[in-house]
Design an enzyme around this catalytic site. Sequence first.
Site, PDB file in Angstrom:
ATOM      1  N   ARG A  41       0.840  -1.212   0.000  1.00 37.49           N
ATOM      2  CA  ARG A  41       0.000   0.000   0.000  1.00 37.49           C
ATOM      3  C   ARG A  41       0.864   1.246   0.000  1.00 37.49           C
ATOM      4  O   ARG A  41       2.034   1.218   0.368  1.00 37.49           O
ATOM      5  CB  ARG A  41      -0.951   0.021   1.194  1.00 37.49           C
ATOM      6  N   HIS A  48       2.092   7.986  10.888  1.00 36.36           N
ATOM      7  CA  HIS A  48       2.374   7.749  12.309  1.00 36.36           C
ATOM      8  C   HIS A  48       1.232   8.224  13.205  1.00 36.36           C
ATOM      9  O   HIS A  48       1.466   8.793  14.271  1.00 36.36           O
ATOM     10  CB  HIS A  48       3.696   8.425  12.726  1.00 36.36           C
ATOM     11  N   GLY A 141       8.503   1.525   3.101  1.00 43.90           N
ATOM     12  CA  GLY A 141       7.279   2.232   3.478  1.00 43.90           C
ATOM     13  C   GLY A 141       6.068   1.815   2.667  1.00 43.90           C
ATOM     14  O   GLY A 141       5.035   2.477   2.696  1.00 43.90           O
ATOM     15  N   ASP A 188      -1.900  -0.879   7.706  1.00 41.99           N
ATOM     16  CA  ASP A 188      -1.406  -1.716   6.614  1.00 41.99           C
ATOM     17  C   ASP A 188      -2.293  -2.942   6.421  1.00 41.99           C
ATOM     18  O   ASP A 188      -2.641  -3.315   5.291  1.00 41.99           O
ATOM     19  CB  ASP A 188       0.023  -2.199   6.915  1.00 41.99           C
ATOM     20  N   ASN A 231      14.808  -1.472   8.489  1.00 42.90           N
ATOM     21  CA  ASN A 231      13.884  -2.529   8.937  1.00 42.90           C
ATOM     22  C   ASN A 231      13.335  -2.144  10.313  1.00 42.90           C
ATOM     23  O   ASN A 231      14.086  -1.981  11.268  1.00 42.90           O
ATOM     24  CB  ASN A 231      14.623  -3.876   8.997  1.00 42.90           C
ATOM     25  N   LYS A 232      12.007  -1.999  10.384  1.00 41.78           N
ATOM     26  CA  LYS A 232      11.364  -1.534  11.627  1.00 41.78           C
ATOM     27  C   LYS A 232      11.654  -2.438  12.827  1.00 41.78           C
ATOM     28  O   LYS A 232      11.907  -1.963  13.914  1.00 41.78           O
ATOM     29  CB  LYS A 232       9.839  -1.495  11.453  1.00 41.78           C
TER      30      LYS A 232
HETATM   31  P1  ADP Z   1       8.045  -2.593   5.180  1.00 44.10           P
HETATM   32  O1  ADP Z   1       7.942  -1.107   5.411  1.00 44.10           O
HETATM   33  O2  ADP Z   1       8.248  -2.911   3.747  1.00 44.10           O
HETATM   34  O3  ADP Z   1       6.939  -3.360   5.806  1.00 44.10           O
HETATM   35  P2  ADP Z   1       9.849  -3.728   7.177  1.00 44.10           P
HETATM   36  O4  ADP Z   1      11.272  -3.328   7.401  1.00 44.10           O
HETATM   37  O5  ADP Z   1       8.909  -3.570   8.293  1.00 44.10           O
HETATM   38  O6  ADP Z   1       9.398  -2.989   5.867  1.00 44.10           O
HETATM   39  O7  ADP Z   1       9.817  -5.275   6.761  1.00 44.10           O
HETATM   40  C1  ADP Z   1      10.607  -5.757   5.728  1.00 44.10           C
HETATM   41  C2  ADP Z   1      10.869  -7.240   5.956  1.00 44.10           C
HETATM   42  O8  ADP Z   1       9.715  -8.007   5.523  1.00 44.10           O
HETATM   43  C3  ADP Z   1      12.014  -7.791   5.139  1.00 44.10           C
HETATM   44  O9  ADP Z   1      13.260  -7.559   5.751  1.00 44.10           O
HETATM   45  C4  ADP Z   1      11.669  -9.274   5.091  1.00 44.10           C
HETATM   46  O10 ADP Z   1      12.035  -9.911   6.290  1.00 44.10           O
HETATM   47  C5  ADP Z   1      10.145  -9.236   4.978  1.00 44.10           C
HETATM   48  N1  ADP Z   1       9.762  -9.306   3.558  1.00 44.10           N
HETATM   49  C6  ADP Z   1       9.360  -8.298   2.758  1.00 44.10           C
HETATM   50  N2  ADP Z   1       9.123  -8.737   1.484  1.00 44.10           N
HETATM   51  C7  ADP Z   1       9.383 -10.065   1.493  1.00 44.10           C
HETATM   52  C8  ADP Z   1       9.347 -11.103   0.502  1.00 44.10           C
HETATM   53  N3  ADP Z   1       9.008 -10.864  -0.763  1.00 44.10           N
HETATM   54  N4  ADP Z   1       9.692 -12.341   0.892  1.00 44.10           N
HETATM   55  C9  ADP Z   1      10.047 -12.584   2.154  1.00 44.10           C
HETATM   56  N5  ADP Z   1      10.108 -11.675   3.121  1.00 44.10           N
HETATM   57  C10 ADP Z   1       9.791 -10.420   2.808  1.00 44.10           C
HETATM   58  P1  NG1 Z   2       5.288   0.599   7.192  1.00 39.18           P
HETATM   59  O1  NG1 Z   2       5.441   1.661   6.210  1.00 39.18           O
HETATM   60  O2  NG1 Z   2       4.640  -0.652   6.624  1.00 39.18           O
HETATM   61  O3  NG1 Z   2       6.545   0.307   7.918  1.00 39.18           O
HETATM   62  C1  NG1 Z   2       4.389   1.447   9.623  1.00 39.18           C
HETATM   63  C2  NG1 Z   2       3.299   0.794  10.466  1.00 39.18           C
HETATM   64  C3  NG1 Z   2       1.936   1.456  10.214  1.00 39.18           C
HETATM   65  C4  NG1 Z   2       2.030   2.959  10.387  1.00 39.18           C
HETATM   66  C5  NG1 Z   2       3.186   3.513   9.521  1.00 39.18           C
HETATM   67  C6  NG1 Z   2       3.420   4.988   9.713  1.00 39.18           C
HETATM   68  C7  NG1 Z   2       3.490  -1.601  10.964  1.00 39.18           C
HETATM   69  C8  NG1 Z   2       3.254  -2.970  10.484  1.00 39.18           C
HETATM   70  N1  NG1 Z   2       3.184  -0.620  10.132  1.00 39.18           N
HETATM   71  O4  NG1 Z   2       4.168   1.142   8.267  1.00 39.18           O
HETATM   72  O5  NG1 Z   2       0.975   0.903  11.105  1.00 39.18           O
HETATM   73  O6  NG1 Z   2       2.186   3.318  11.729  1.00 39.18           O
HETATM   74  O7  NG1 Z   2       4.415   2.849   9.816  1.00 39.18           O
HETATM   75  O8  NG1 Z   2       2.298   5.724   9.373  1.00 39.18           O
HETATM   76  O9  NG1 Z   2       3.949  -1.423  12.075  1.00 39.18           O
END
Ligand code: ADP
Ligand code: NG1
Length: 455
Positions: A41, A48, A141, A188, A231-232
């Site tokens: 998305r 936030h 994001g 999300d 990575n969050k």
């Molecule tokens: P996002 O904002 O994209 O959600 P995050 O840092 O929270 O980012 O999460 C990213 C993590 O999600 C990656 O490091 C990986 O562990 C997992 N991930 C994302 N896409 C894939 C994929 N296609 N296959 C496996 N794991 C994935």
């Molecule tokens: P992304 O962009 O997927 O890391 C995160 C939070 C949302 C929201 C946004 C900021 C998760 C799974 N997602 O999104 O709930 O707080 O940051 O608006 O924690």
Amino acid sequence: MENVPVGKVSVETNSRYGRIKEKFMGCYGEKPDFYARASGRVNLIGEHIDYCGYSVLPMAIEQDLVIAVKSNDSGRLQIVNTNMEYGMFECDINNFSINKEKPVWHNYFLCGLKGLLEHCKVSSPKGLQCVVDGTIPKSAGLSSSSALVCCAALVTMHANGQSLSKKELSDMCAHCEHYIGTEGGGMDQAISFMANKGTAKLIEFNPLKSTDVELPEDVVFVISNCCVELNKAATSHFNIRVVECRLASQIIAKTKGLKWREFKRFADVQKALGLTLDDAVNVVKEILHPEPYTKEEVCGILEVTADELSQTSLSANTLDVKSFKLHDRATHVFSEANRVLQFKRTCDLKPVDASVVLGNLMNDSHTSCRDLYQCSCEDLDRLVDICCQSGALGSRLTGAGWGGCAVSMVPANQVDSFIKSVTERYYGKDERLKERVTENLFATQPGGGAAIYVE
Ligand code: ADP
Ligand code: NG1
């Protein structure tokens, strides 16, 4: 209540699903029973604030995560990824743990699996053989992690003959993504399940509700990735912001004579005090000081020991944080919540200058994220500036930030020149980025939500 649709896919005509099936047969020697998909998305505005209880305005994008699945009675989970970056994983489906310290990719799958099995009280879960294929840029994001969590929950639901509505799945998945350690809101997961092709959505929380938002026809939303990844779950940036918001709402609650321990989110405090969002910004000025608060000062105001504060307000990866910025974070949240409502109202009322108003709201949102919430980074700010100079009516970071993507609103008749200009000014300057422009700079339309497909 609406359920996730089950449709048909032809692997002969759909080359992506054809490739996933081929990989599946190569790994497991049989064809999959079904495929599940969950989309990424882009959040147009409202950053936030979901975890503070406020509405957000995202739309699903075409990029998604697909899982091909065969169920069996082996009691094992086997997952393979089409991307070699993600190693294969296998475990007992009745006995596994989620590693928060080292959030390797399969842990996101386990979040969805655990959440669904617990929610539906499945006592003898089916064994699962899966192939995962994702096209959402990670840590950018665009919600790649939630797509994986949501898709894994959907797979587990379907394979075990369970049936939950889109709304129940959204609430459940928002909760179970917390198993990995990040304390996000429900944006999300809600948009992943509730999206409909062709429309953005206003997502409200408590109770969860989604309303179509008709975007102006003369603009296109373009996503650009600054290519800095964060990575969050592997860092504490995100949870520190969640905790700062929690502490600020608890201090406001206590100062105003409420039972502060009962409050964790700004929206609940605002409601209890009967304030408008504008009033709330003034209350922040009145109660909170702009300088950072030390932990000792927070404990003094709330009249608790440091150990008690850990229980009432902190999370595992924020226990050692010594300083909290409360005034600026609170000001961002209340003003951003207001901008979301203004954005929605403008889309509904369609004044002649709608796209200019929306663009300004997006620009203000970025300024607030950058200066008050401090969730941007140098490259992302530079990219947002370039987008504005290249013809965007508004441009802002989208998603969690500290890297990742900007979303820009561009007049429909200027998209080509916009993309050309951003390509030259941002991507063209760097040999590494030059080769990856197509995957990192693209126009997008509101996409559809999660679905299950059979051949
Ligand atoms: P996002 O904002 O994209 O959600 P995050 O840092 O929270 O980012 O999460 C990213 C993590 O999600 C990656 O490091 C990986 O562990 C997992 N991930 C994302 N896409 C894939 C994929 N296609 N296959 C496996 N794991 C994935
Ligand atoms: P992304 O962009 O997927 O890391 C995160 C939070 C949302 C929201 C946004 C900021 C998760 C799974 N997602 O999104 O709930 O707080 O940051 O608006 O924690």
